[in-house]
Design an enzyme around this catalytic site. Sequence first.
Site, mmCIF file in Angstrom:
data_model
loop_
_atom_site.group_PDB
_atom_site.id
_atom_site.type_symbol
_atom_site.label_atom_id
_atom_site.label_comp_id
_atom_site.label_asym_id
_atom_site.label_seq_id
_atom_site.Cartn_x
_atom_site.Cartn_y
_atom_site.Cartn_z
ATOM 1 N N LYS A 149 10.133 47.748 -57.258
ATOM 2 C CA LYS A 149 8.582 46.814 -56.781
ATOM 3 C C LYS A 149 8.099 46.515 -58.281
ATOM 4 O O LYS A 149 8.779 46.332 -58.595
ATOM 5 C CB LYS A 149 7.677 48.152 -56.043
ATOM 6 N N GLY A 200 5.655 55.187 -49.908
ATOM 7 C CA GLY A 200 4.640 55.687 -50.773
ATOM 8 C C GLY A 200 3.962 56.604 -50.658
ATOM 9 O O GLY A 200 3.114 57.456 -50.723
ATOM 10 N N SER A 246 9.147 56.262 -48.716
ATOM 11 C CA SER A 246 8.966 58.091 -49.030
ATOM 12 C C SER A 246 10.418 59.166 -48.444
ATOM 13 O O SER A 246 10.827 59.712 -48.337
ATOM 14 C CB SER A 246 8.200 58.518 -48.424
ATOM 15 N N GLU A 301 11.354 50.041 -42.813
ATOM 16 C CA GLU A 301 10.474 50.820 -43.246
ATOM 17 C C GLU A 301 9.360 50.945 -42.650
ATOM 18 O O GLU A 301 7.916 49.550 -42.969
ATOM 19 C CB GLU A 301 10.445 49.493 -44.479
ATOM 20 N N ASN A 352 14.454 50.047 -54.689
ATOM 21 C CA ASN A 352 13.078 48.501 -55.346
ATOM 22 C C ASN A 352 12.313 49.399 -55.787
ATOM 23 O O ASN A 352 11.652 50.007 -55.733
ATOM 24 C CB ASN A 352 12.584 48.846 -53.428
ATOM 25 N N GLU A 409 4.701 44.959 -48.291
ATOM 26 C CA GLU A 409 3.831 44.850 -48.855
ATOM 27 C C GLU A 409 3.864 42.726 -49.666
ATOM 28 O O GLU A 409 2.418 42.820 -49.503
ATOM 29 C CB GLU A 409 4.014 45.553 -50.288
ATOM 30 N N HIS A 433 9.707 42.270 -47.681
ATOM 31 C CA HIS A 433 8.771 43.766 -47.458
ATOM 32 C C HIS A 433 7.581 44.089 -47.160
ATOM 33 O O HIS A 433 6.599 42.478 -47.599
ATOM 34 C CB HIS A 433 8.506 43.828 -48.599
HETATM 35 P P1 PGA Z 1 8.620 54.792 -50.905
HETATM 36 O O1 PGA Z 1 9.210 52.972 -51.054
HETATM 37 O O2 PGA Z 1 10.692 55.387 -51.444
HETATM 38 O O3 PGA Z 1 8.015 54.564 -52.489
HETATM 39 O O4 PGA Z 1 8.067 54.624 -49.966
HETATM 40 C C1 PGA Z 1 9.897 52.491 -49.938
HETATM 41 C C2 PGA Z 1 10.009 50.877 -50.439
HETATM 42 O O5 PGA Z 1 8.746 50.765 -49.969
HETATM 43 O O6 PGA Z 1 10.987 50.569 -50.123
#
Ligand code: PGA
Length: 257
Positions: free
Chosen positions: A8, A175, A214, A169, A6, A99, A97
């Site tokens: 983003k 993140g 992460s 997640e 992903n 976000e 997601h």
């Molecule tokens: P990350 O993001 O690996 O940077 O924690 C994962 C995601 O939000 O899909």
Amino acid sequence: MLIAGNWKMNTDLPGGLALARALAAGVQEAGEEAFADVDLAVCPPYVHLSGIADVLADVPVAVGAQNVHAEEEGAYTGEISAAMLTSAGCTHVIVGHSERREAFGETDADVRAKIVQARSHGLVPILCVGETIEQRRAGNAAAVVRRQLDGALDGVDVDTADDLIVAYEPIWAIGTGETATPEQAQEMHALIRRDLTDRFGDPAADVEILYGGSMKRHNAAGLLRQPDVTGGLVGGASLTADHFLDIARHAAAQVPA
Ligand code: PGA
């Protein structure tokens, strides 16, 4: 096993194409066998999709989008439809997601409508669920995830394992560099598997349930070793081809010979 990246809102178009080329080269160098048992996918920003689909046309790396609009077409300025995505070479789409839920107010009902729309165009939805740290501390993580599954999947038909992908997640791990322990991940993935089985019966046994938050090359093996963790949705580490492919190697190592 599926390892999906992903990206983003990262990379400009030349940078995104370069990253896709590096991935293609890495997959080719590794040879056909290396990732034979692992599905790979990248979810770049919208404007990169068709160019990246071209770059990846000859390698087994699928292309997905990070979002889709629930309506077929029309007066939705700034939005992107499922038909646009398939015509740009997408086979997958991330929906729900955290976000998007947090920053753009997406509700479970919105997520459900997007899943239905994606499915009607043959796109495989990657449904994201996960709790906040406050919800986990209050002992509500399982209830939150169950509610998200209910809201997103109520009335949705899943006939084969390829109709749906779920990504667990935990928001506190996204993140942040903080990862769920393999045990925490397995506990939630097993719950998700049970929920899907109650809903859909046999096909649920083989639905991919990805862990995201992460996931890095140094912690991927422990997570991917869990029986119900059948892949990863990788954010930060997917922006470096070598890191992403190292995670895919860990996934490959978990598949019984
Ligand atoms: P990350 O993001 O690996 O940077 O924690 C994962 C995601 O939000 O899909």
